[in-house]
Scaffold this active site. Structure first.
Site, PDB file in Angstrom:
ATOM      1  CG  ASP A   1      -2.227   3.556  -4.700  1.00  0.00           C
ATOM      2  OD1 ASP A   1      -1.977   2.460  -4.168  1.00  0.00           O
ATOM      3  OD2 ASP A   1      -1.345   4.329  -5.107  1.00  0.00           O
TER       4      ASP A   1
ATOM      5  CG  ASP B   1       2.138   5.409   3.341  1.00  0.00           C
ATOM      6  OD1 ASP B   1       2.579   5.046   4.445  1.00  0.00           O
ATOM      7  OD2 ASP B   1       2.570   4.976   2.258  1.00  0.00           O
TER       8      ASP B   1
ATOM      9  CD  GLU C   1       7.771   3.560   3.177  1.00  0.00           C
ATOM     10  OE1 GLU C   1       8.472   2.530   3.124  1.00  0.00           O
ATOM     11  OE2 GLU C   1       6.531   3.553   3.214  1.00  0.00           O
TER      12      GLU C   1
ATOM     13  CE1 TYR D   1       6.829  -4.921   6.415  1.00  0.00           C
ATOM     14  CE2 TYR D   1       9.076  -4.402   7.045  1.00  0.00           C
ATOM     15  CZ  TYR D   1       8.130  -4.616   6.057  1.00  0.00           C
ATOM     16  OH  TYR D   1       8.460  -4.506   4.732  1.00  0.00           O
TER      17      TYR D   1
ATOM     18  CB  ILE E   1       3.670   1.040  12.868  1.00  0.00           C
ATOM     19  CG1 ILE E   1       4.615   1.771  13.834  1.00  0.00           C
ATOM     20  CG2 ILE E   1       2.464   1.924  12.541  1.00  0.00           C
ATOM     21  CD1 ILE E   1       5.215   3.041  13.265  1.00  0.00           C
TER      22      ILE E   1
END
Length: 542
Positions: A247, A277, A376, A433, A435
């Protein structure tokens, strides 16, 4: 009417993908005969012969005003900018795909100019048609000659599975579909534009990069300087800019588009949305998400093995999800081994009736072990109460989050140690990290290819200032101002909710509700919409 430039020749089409009913006339092109702008009173917004924010070829105006086209029955088109909005008399050329043997077997391959994609597909009989976006795909006319295209690609922000695949497919798509040979890779994110870190890209260079994680171009956060970036684009003679990022990156791309339009440059700016995400609004999903969910299951499986191997074992897994719990939710659903899923969209608390500690104690008494998955971004408000958190941001403008996984693990240990009634063994796993750094899986590889090709078709057709992505399964061009302002998230009151089945349990830790057993959900309607599973939960009782 629209026409081909005098420098382009018209030949008899040899393949069926070319529609002979669409003729080209002998004048230069204005892409559209009208432009729509917002007015101070939205009800009086209408058609003008020229965008009021575009006064001359150099564009001495300020901010681009979104183009809104309305039609019958509440139809609204959020149209994307076009090069002809700020440059008049641009010539057009026949699309090279009409002579490409690879596409000769496809009937009506070109997209109709009037094709749009609906943002909302579930409507009532008397409801308005709603917002639409311009459908992605190749057009019969293009605004760039193949040999005049000088494209560049830049990757910004954090890593994500599929970045190299998108780079590869942009380079190969430009070359094989449109005969483009000049593609430049900008190294190190936005600052690479003015630091002069570049690498020539060709199909041979990018041939097998999709098998590697990360990005061959490198990436960074920050380093954004609009004037320097556009100066570099202008000095290098670049006329197509492909920006891959999240974004913050797309907001930067929007400003770059504004500056390019102000200078009156024939440069198409295209954004390819990237976030692991999956929190980009409007589009169905972001690339890398499927791979992330698949890899997250490995961490959950490891936590489950650790937990069930000891008495009162607890496995805690922290997964990505700054503002949205998509990865945590889908990994939980796919795993079937998770007892508790905590995501940013659903606040929770620790102590007292209905608290997390009470649930853990109950679960351990019943099963002897449990697995907790936490995104998270979940529980950040609880950390702020116990930790003097600074309101810091990273170079991309994202709020720096506290490590909720370590925090909640320690809180659980301290609670049960103080109670002295139950000895627990807790194992904490953070695969973040691991992933991010893996190559994309087969599903994401295909998806990245479609995104890249849609972006190329849009740029060649003269569109600019847009991102690409699937909307209800159909790829579309979405204006920057629509795709970048907010993060997408779950709503537990929507049809996209509680996607956990059989033995999986999701915690809705609220003062009036301890938790919700998925075993007790009565699901009366199941709707599967690719690429998501969509459940209408009609009733649930214990």
């Amino acid at each position: 009417m629209d026409t081909i430039s005098s420098s382009a020749s018209i030949s008899t089409p040899r393949f069926r993908c070319f529609d002979p009913s669409n003729s080209y006339h002998a004048t230069t092109v204005n892409h559209r005969p009208y432009f729509l702008t917002f007015s101070a009173n939205p009800t009086t917004a209408g058609i003008s012969t020229r965008d009021s924010s575009s006064k001359d070829a150099m564009g001495d105006s300020t901010v681009y005003e979104p183009k809104i086209i309305t039609g019958d029955a509440g139809y609204v088109l959020e149209d994307v900018p076009h090069l002809t909005d700020h440059i008049s008399d641009l010539p057009t050329y026949p699309n090279p795909l009409q002579d490409n043997p690879s596409y000769s077997v496809v009937k009506q391959y070109f997209v109709n100019e009037d094709d749009t994609v609906a943002q909302k597909i579930v409507v009532q009989k008397d409801s308005p048609r709603g917002t639409h976006f311009r459908r992605a795909g190749p057009r019969q006319k293009v605004y760039f000659k193949s040999d005049e295209v000088h494209a560049c690609i830049v990757t910004c922000g954090g890593l994500c599975p599929g970045l190299n695949t998108v780079i590869r497919e942009l380079v190969c798509g430009l070359h094989h579909m449109y005969g483009v040979n000049k593609v430049l890779g900008i190294e190190g994110g936005y600052r690479g534009f003015y630091a002069r870190n570049t690498v020539p890209l060709s199909p041979k260079v990018v041939n097998d990069i999709h098998k590697r994680g990360g990005t061959i171009l490198g990436t960074s956060r920050g380093g954004y300087d609009t004037s320097k970036i556009v100066d570099s684009i202008q000095d290098r003679g670049i006329n197509q800019v492909y920006i891959i990022g999240g974004d913050g990156t797309q907001r930067g791309a929007s400003v770059i588009f504004e500056e390019i339009r102000r200078r009156g440059l024939k440069v198409a700016v295209v954004g390819i949305p990237k976030t692991i995400d999956n929190d980009i609004p409007v589009i169905d999903k972001s690339f890398g998400f499927d791979t992330a969910v698949e890899e997250a299951q490995r961490a959950i499986n490891a936590a489950h093995v650790e937990a069930e191997s000891v008495e009162n074992g607890i496995g805690v897994v922290k997964l990505m999800g700054r503002y949205s719990g998509f990865i945590a939710m889908y990994a939980t659903l796919a795993s079937r081994d998770v007892d508790c899923c905590l995501i940013p969209e659903s606040p929770f608390y620790l102590e007292g009736p209905g608290g997390l500690f009470e649930f853990i104690r109950k679960r351990l008494k019943e099963h002897g072990h449990m697995v907790i998955v936490i995104a998270e971004g979940a529980g950040q408000e609880l950390l702020c109460e116990s930790i003097r958190a600074m309101d810091q941001k990273d170079a991309s403008g994202n709020k720096l989050l506290q490590d909720v996984g370590l925090w909640i693990s320690q809180k659980i240990k301290d609670h049960f140690a103080s109670q002295q009634k139950m000895n627990i063994t807790l194992k904490y796993i953070d695969p973040t990290y691991m992933i991010r750094a893996i190559p994309s899986n087969a599903s994401d590889n295909v998806y990245c290819t479609l995104l890249a090709h849609s972006a190329i078709h849009g740029a060649m057709a003269g569109y600019t200032g847009f991102t690409v992505g699937p909307v209800n399964g159909r790829h579309a061009y979405i204006p920057f101002h629509v795709s970048s302002p907010m993060a997408n998230s779950h709503s537990f009151l929507s049809t996209f909710s509680l996607l956990l089945i059989n033995s999986t349990l999701i915690m809705l830790l609220k003062r009036d509700s301890l938790f919700l057993h998925i075993q007790s959900l009565y699901i009366f309607q199941f709707v599967c919409l690719n690429p998501y599973i969509d459940l209408d939960i009609v009733s649930c009782s214990k």
